[in-house]
Design an enzyme around this catalytic site. Sequence first.
Site, mmCIF file in Angstrom:
data_model
loop_
_atom_site.group_PDB
_atom_site.id
_atom_site.type_symbol
_atom_site.label_atom_id
_atom_site.label_comp_id
_atom_site.label_asym_id
_atom_site.label_seq_id
_atom_site.Cartn_x
_atom_site.Cartn_y
_atom_site.Cartn_z
ATOM 1 N N GLY A 136 111.572 134.933 13.640
ATOM 2 C CA GLY A 136 110.327 135.681 13.559
ATOM 3 C C GLY A 136 109.864 136.125 14.933
ATOM 4 N N CYS A 137 108.947 137.084 14.954
ATOM 5 C CA CYS A 137 108.491 137.647 16.233
ATOM 6 C C CYS A 137 107.689 136.625 17.043
ATOM 7 C CB CYS A 137 107.696 138.925 16.007
ATOM 8 S SG CYS A 137 106.384 138.788 14.788
ATOM 9 N N TYR A 138 106.722 135.961 16.405
ATOM 10 C CA TYR A 138 105.981 134.911 17.118
ATOM 11 C C TYR A 138 106.945 133.826 17.594
ATOM 12 C CZ TYR A 138 101.255 136.451 15.714
ATOM 13 O OH TYR A 138 100.073 137.136 15.550
ATOM 14 N N ALA A 139 107.830 133.402 16.685
ATOM 15 C CA ALA A 139 108.764 132.326 17.018
ATOM 16 C C ALA A 139 109.636 132.696 18.216
ATOM 17 C CB ALA A 139 109.634 132.008 15.808
ATOM 18 N N SER A 141 108.924 134.737 20.737
ATOM 19 C CA SER A 141 108.141 134.699 21.982
ATOM 20 C C SER A 141 107.922 133.279 22.467
ATOM 21 C CB SER A 141 106.789 135.398 21.775
ATOM 22 O OG SER A 141 105.938 134.635 20.940
#
Length: 332
Positions: A136-139, A141
């Site tokens: 995922g995108c948050y993950a 980062s």
Amino acid sequence: MKFRINAAILGSTGYTGIELIRLLSFHKKVEIKYLISKSSYGKKISDFYPGLNFKNYPKLIKFTQVDWKEIDVIFLCLPTGESKKIITKIPKNICVIDLSNDFRVDALNKRKGGWLYGLAEHTDIMESDTRISNPGCYATSILAPLIPLIKGKYVQTNDIIIDSKSGISGAGRKSVTENLFSEVNNSIKPYKIAEHKHIAEIERCISINHDRQNISISFTPHVIPINRGISSNIYIKLQKGKNIKNIRNFFEKNKYSFLKILKLNQIPTIKDVIGTNYCFFNVFPDRIKGRIIIISVIDNLIKGAAGQAIQNMNLRYKFKEDEGLDFNTIFP
């Protein structure tokens, strides 16, 4: 390995699908063979995005019209739950790179069901891997700078607090009230507090890289009024005997293609990475002794989605890791 491969994109008209089309257009080893859409088949992609009319892309087709003998890799850019519905219809020899949340936690359980978790900088991807789950995108980062520090025992894992901000494109193209301009502009909004879907993914990835202990984190995501980009602040304790200099020495010695620690005291900003596949980060001392603050930024649609998917494809097919991804940031 093949010198050139054919690709299909399922979910071509969403933000991630469009970014894949744009990036793959610069890739010397890939031809886009199929663009697939559940509801817009029969039309041209340029009917939706006129900026893509410079190239003769294939018309949008139904999933059932794909000739699997003609493709090598398919990117699934679908809402949560949709990839699971169609995965059994894709031949096992086709390389699938799924950008949804459907298989991430399973992929972190020792290639459960054949799935591999594709955190590109920290995953060994082999030619035999045909099911790759994009983080995922948050993950991304958070985990991209954090996993090496956990594996190298530079930081503790018993008290991790993470605060992240994302542009509105992270919510996809859904037409819902909370995503309207008038709802998000001139504001910042925390959401899904203590229950975001990326929490399980982040905790599981940290756990398997820390002696497989069950790790819990505090995580709060926010929506901010920008189109794209993520900034994550990670508050974490140093291991005894470790300091920021040790961390800087590690990253300066161990070079990653798209994971970069900035110069001393340089603060990462979202504008540093927009339009690129980079994760820029830096480490700062907290005012509380023994704690540090990691600030990490990515473009959520590229490093957090389409770009990392292509990076994983490059690793799987033994292409240059930065093939199709060598871009400078767009500034201002």
